[in-house]
Scaffold this motif. Structure first.
Motif, PDB file in Angstrom:
ATOM      1  N   GLU A 107       0.851  -1.189   0.000  1.00 17.20           N
ATOM      2  CA  GLU A 107       0.000   0.000   0.000  1.00 17.20           C
ATOM      3  C   GLU A 107       0.890   1.243   0.000  1.00 17.20           C
ATOM      4  O   GLU A 107       1.478   1.596   1.018  1.00 17.20           O
ATOM      5  CB  GLU A 107      -0.910  -0.003   1.230  1.00 17.20           C
ATOM      6  N   GLU A 108       0.974   1.886  -1.160  1.00 16.76           N
ATOM      7  CA  GLU A 108       1.873   3.026  -1.309  1.00 16.76           C
ATOM      8  C   GLU A 108       1.591   4.188  -0.358  1.00 16.76           C
ATOM      9  O   GLU A 108       2.520   4.881   0.073  1.00 16.76           O
ATOM     10  CB  GLU A 108       1.824   3.507  -2.759  1.00 16.76           C
ATOM     11  N   PRO A 109       0.314   4.420  -0.012  1.00 15.46           N
ATOM     12  CA  PRO A 109       0.042   5.534   0.920  1.00 15.46           C
ATOM     13  C   PRO A 109       0.779   5.415   2.248  1.00 15.46           C
ATOM     14  O   PRO A 109       0.965   6.426   2.930  1.00 15.46           O
ATOM     15  CB  PRO A 109      -1.479   5.457   1.118  1.00 15.46           C
ATOM     16  N   LYS A 110       1.202   4.202   2.610  1.00 15.17           N
ATOM     17  CA  LYS A 110       1.943   4.034   3.863  1.00 15.17           C
ATOM     18  C   LYS A 110       3.196   4.902   3.872  1.00 15.17           C
ATOM     19  O   LYS A 110       3.592   5.434   4.921  1.00 15.17           O
ATOM     20  CB  LYS A 110       2.332   2.570   4.072  1.00 15.17           C
ATOM     21  N   ILE A 111       3.814   5.014   2.716  1.00 15.66           N
ATOM     22  CA  ILE A 111       5.027   5.838   2.631  1.00 15.66           C
ATOM     23  C   ILE A 111       4.684   7.313   2.861  1.00 15.66           C
ATOM     24  O   ILE A 111       5.347   8.008   3.619  1.00 15.66           O
ATOM     25  CB  ILE A 111       5.713   5.672   1.263  1.00 15.66           C
ATOM     26  N   TYR A 112       3.622   7.762   2.209  1.00 20.77           N
ATOM     27  CA  TYR A 112       3.264   9.177   2.318  1.00 20.77           C
ATOM     28  C   TYR A 112       2.812   9.537   3.736  1.00 20.77           C
ATOM     29  O   TYR A 112       3.055  10.648   4.214  1.00 20.77           O
ATOM     30  CB  TYR A 112       2.184   9.527   1.293  1.00 20.77           C
ATOM     31  N   GLU A 113       2.139   8.582   4.386  1.00 18.35           N
ATOM     32  CA  GLU A 113       1.745   8.816   5.783  1.00 18.35           C
ATOM     33  C   GLU A 113       2.976   9.043   6.649  1.00 18.35           C
ATOM     34  O   GLU A 113       3.008   9.939   7.497  1.00 18.35           O
ATOM     35  CB  GLU A 113       0.959   7.604   6.316  1.00 18.35           C
ATOM     36  N   ALA A 114       3.987   8.226   6.433  1.00 17.60           N
ATOM     37  CA  ALA A 114       5.226   8.376   7.204  1.00 17.60           C
ATOM     38  C   ALA A 114       5.903   9.704   6.883  1.00 17.60           C
ATOM     39  O   ALA A 114       6.410  10.384   7.783  1.00 17.60           O
ATOM     40  CB  ALA A 114       6.172   7.210   6.913  1.00 17.60           C
ATOM     41  N   CYS A 115       5.904  10.073   5.611  1.00 13.60           N
ATOM     42  CA  CYS A 115       6.510  11.351   5.217  1.00 13.60           C
ATOM     43  C   CYS A 115       5.826  12.518   5.928  1.00 13.60           C
ATOM     44  O   CYS A 115       6.496  13.444   6.422  1.00 13.60           O
ATOM     45  CB  CYS A 115       6.418  11.540   3.705  1.00 13.60           C
ATOM     46  N   ARG A 116       4.509  12.468   5.971  1.00 17.21           N
ATOM     47  CA  ARG A 116       3.771  13.549   6.641  1.00 17.21           C
ATOM     48  C   ARG A 116       4.121  13.596   8.133  1.00 17.21           C
ATOM     49  O   ARG A 116       4.239  14.677   8.714  1.00 17.21           O
ATOM     50  CB  ARG A 116       2.260  13.362   6.430  1.00 17.21           C
ATOM     51  N   GLU A 117       4.280  12.436   8.743  1.00 16.94           N
ATOM     52  CA  GLU A 117       4.635  12.392  10.159  1.00 16.94           C
ATOM     53  C   GLU A 117       6.018  12.992  10.398  1.00 16.94           C
ATOM     54  O   GLU A 117       6.238  13.695  11.388  1.00 16.94           O
ATOM     55  CB  GLU A 117       4.599  10.946  10.673  1.00 16.94           C
ATOM     56  N   VAL A 118       6.941  12.683   9.503  1.00 15.75           N
ATOM     57  CA  VAL A 118       8.295  13.231   9.643  1.00 15.75           C
ATOM     58  C   VAL A 118       8.248  14.754   9.570  1.00 15.75           C
ATOM     59  O   VAL A 118       8.833  15.456  10.410  1.00 15.75           O
ATOM     60  CB  VAL A 118       9.236  12.676   8.544  1.00 15.75           C
ATOM     61  N   VAL A 119       7.547  15.265   8.584  1.00 19.11           N
ATOM     62  CA  VAL A 119       7.469  16.723   8.407  1.00 19.11           C
ATOM     63  C   VAL A 119       6.753  17.379   9.592  1.00 19.11           C
ATOM     64  O   VAL A 119       7.144  18.452  10.051  1.00 19.11           O
ATOM     65  CB  VAL A 119       6.751  17.056   7.079  1.00 19.11           C
ATOM     66  N   LYS A 120       5.730  16.680  10.087  1.00 12.31           N
ATOM     67  CA  LYS A 120       4.950  17.222  11.208  1.00 12.31           C
ATOM     68  C   LYS A 120       5.758  17.227  12.505  1.00 12.31           C
ATOM     69  O   LYS A 120       5.773  18.219  13.240  1.00 12.31           O
ATOM     70  CB  LYS A 120       3.687  16.379  11.388  1.00 12.31           C
ATOM     71  N   ARG A 121       6.424  16.109  12.781  1.00 17.64           N
ATOM     72  CA  ARG A 121       7.129  15.981  14.063  1.00 17.64           C
ATOM     73  C   ARG A 121       8.499  16.656  14.069  1.00 17.64           C
ATOM     74  O   ARG A 121       8.973  17.103  15.105  1.00 17.64           O
ATOM     75  CB  ARG A 121       7.335  14.498  14.407  1.00 17.64           C
ATOM     76  N   TYR A 122       9.132  16.677  12.882  1.00 22.41           N
ATOM     77  CA  TYR A 122      10.512  17.179  12.824  1.00 22.41           C
ATOM     78  C   TYR A 122      10.652  18.210  11.694  1.00 22.41           C
ATOM     79  O   TYR A 122      11.427  18.018  10.751  1.00 22.41           O
ATOM     80  CB  TYR A 122      11.488  16.020  12.589  1.00 22.41           C
ATOM     81  N   PRO A 123       9.908  19.302  11.769  1.00 23.88           N
ATOM     82  CA  PRO A 123       9.853  20.233  10.624  1.00 23.88           C
ATOM     83  C   PRO A 123      11.192  20.866  10.261  1.00 23.88           C
ATOM     84  O   PRO A 123      11.368  21.290   9.122  1.00 23.88           O
ATOM     85  CB  PRO A 123       8.850  21.297  11.097  1.00 23.88           C
ATOM     86  N   ASN A 124      12.124  20.913  11.216  1.00 28.54           N
ATOM     87  CA  ASN A 124      13.409  21.565  10.930  1.00 28.54           C
ATOM     88  C   ASN A 124      14.529  20.581  10.600  1.00 28.54           C
ATOM     89  O   ASN A 124      15.670  20.999  10.386  1.00 28.54           O
ATOM     90  CB  ASN A 124      13.831  22.425  12.126  1.00 28.54           C
ATOM     91  N   HIS A 125      14.211  19.319  10.574  1.00 27.53           N
ATOM     92  CA  HIS A 125      15.245  18.318  10.325  1.00 27.53           C
ATOM     93  C   HIS A 125      15.495  18.157   8.822  1.00 27.53           C
ATOM     94  O   HIS A 125      14.611  18.390   7.995  1.00 27.53           O
ATOM     95  CB  HIS A 125      14.817  16.977  10.927  1.00 27.53           C
ATOM     96  N   LEU A 126      16.697  17.735   8.497  1.00 27.97           N
ATOM     97  CA  LEU A 126      17.057  17.509   7.095  1.00 27.97           C
ATOM     98  C   LEU A 126      16.076  16.564   6.401  1.00 27.97           C
ATOM     99  O   LEU A 126      15.727  16.763   5.235  1.00 27.97           O
ATOM    100  CB  LEU A 126      18.478  16.935   7.019  1.00 27.97           C
ATOM    101  N   TRP A 127      15.596  15.554   7.139  1.00 24.74           N
ATOM    102  CA  TRP A 127      14.692  14.587   6.508  1.00 24.74           C
ATOM    103  C   TRP A 127      13.330  15.195   6.203  1.00 24.74           C
ATOM    104  O   TRP A 127      12.638  14.731   5.299  1.00 24.74           O
ATOM    105  CB  TRP A 127      14.591  13.307   7.347  1.00 24.74           C
ATOM    106  N   ALA A 128      12.943  16.212   6.923  1.00 21.83           N
ATOM    107  CA  ALA A 128      11.710  16.921   6.574  1.00 21.83           C
ATOM    108  C   ALA A 128      11.891  17.649   5.249  1.00 21.83           C
ATOM    109  O   ALA A 128      10.971  17.710   4.426  1.00 21.83           O
ATOM    110  CB  ALA A 128      11.335  17.896   7.682  1.00 21.83           C
ATOM    111  N   LYS A 129      13.103  18.171   5.039  1.00 20.42           N
ATOM    112  CA  LYS A 129      13.386  18.834   3.758  1.00 20.42           C
ATOM    113  C   LYS A 129      13.401  17.820   2.623  1.00 20.42           C
ATOM    114  O   LYS A 129      12.934  18.083   1.521  1.00 20.42           O
ATOM    115  CB  LYS A 129      14.724  19.556   3.841  1.00 20.42           C
ATOM    116  N   LYS A 130      13.960  16.648   2.900  1.00 16.97           N
ATOM    117  CA  LYS A 130      14.011  15.616   1.859  1.00 16.97           C
ATOM    118  C   LYS A 130      12.623  15.138   1.463  1.00 16.97           C
ATOM    119  O   LYS A 130      12.383  14.799   0.309  1.00 16.97           O
ATOM    120  CB  LYS A 130      14.816  14.407   2.367  1.00 16.97           C
ATOM    121  N   LEU A 131      11.731  15.083   2.451  1.00 13.93           N
ATOM    122  CA  LEU A 131      10.425  14.448   2.235  1.00 13.93           C
ATOM    123  C   LEU A 131       9.295  15.440   2.040  1.00 13.93           C
ATOM    124  O   LEU A 131       8.163  15.034   1.771  1.00 13.93           O
ATOM    125  CB  LEU A 131      10.096  13.539   3.420  1.00 13.93           C
ATOM    126  N   GLY A 132       9.601  16.721   2.172  1.00 13.08           N
ATOM    127  CA  GLY A 132       8.552  17.734   2.115  1.00 13.08           C
ATOM    128  C   GLY A 132       7.701  17.651   0.855  1.00 13.08           C
ATOM    129  O   GLY A 132       6.485  17.847   0.903  1.00 13.08           O
TER     130      GLY A 132
END
Lengths: 135, 31
Positions: A107-132
């Motif tokens: 289920e591909e949406p699983k990836i996008y859900e995780a991406c949203r969580e990363v951006v939400k929880r860690y907005p200033n982290h490099l991985w938020a920039k990668k996944l934004g």
């Protein structure tokens, strides 16, 4: 740590050949190898216990993922997300939980859900920039 | 994080193979 690894300290001065072979050119360097000698993860520098523990879990996750054991990889990455959420590798681990869930469910949406969580929880982290752009 | 260190690189390699677990090697400078 010892539940998941066999650990050893090696002096670079007394083990020059091994240090050179494993490219430990500065200390401390900590690396993780599987039984075949394949390296799966490494980090350099002194880390506090929680960061160190998270790195061990990260190594477990990487090895399991590369070997196609996505449930074991998910367990390791999930451990980081839950037990070590403030560590430096937590955002990336959270991303990989989504990738593992995708691998397990297709289920591909699983990836996008995780991406949203990363951006939400860690907005200033490099991985938020990668996944934004995916979030 | 409490770590029980093996006595030597060889012992750690053997243990990792026996347990099918990761071998963690910490390179350090003795000074």
């Amino acid at each position: 740590v010892n539940a998941h690894t066999a650990a050893v300290k090696v002096s670079v001065l007394e083990n020059r050949d091994l240090s050179k072979r494993l490219r430990a050119f500065w200390t401390p360097t900590i690396l993780f190898l599987d039984a075949d000698g394949q390296e799966h993860h490494r980090f350099m520098g002194f880390l506090p216990p929680d960061e160190y523990g998270a790195q061990v879990q990260f190594a477990r996750g990487r090895e399991a993922f590369i070997k196609g054991n996505h449930q074991a990889a998910l367990d390791a990455y999930q451990t980081i997300a839950e037990r070590y959420p403030q560590t430096d590798c937590a955002p990336e681990a959270l991303y990989w939980t989504g990738v593992c869930r995708f691998k397990l469910t297709k289920e591909e949406p699983k990836i996008y859900e995780a991406c949203r969580e990363v951006v939400k929880r860690y907005p200033n982290h490099l991985w938020a920039k990668k996944l934004g752009f995916l979030a | 994080v409490a770590i029980a260190w093996e006595a030597s690189y060889g012992a750690a390699v053997t243990k990792a193979k026996q347990r099918s677990c990761l071998l963690m090697v910490e390179f350090f400078s003795p000074h």
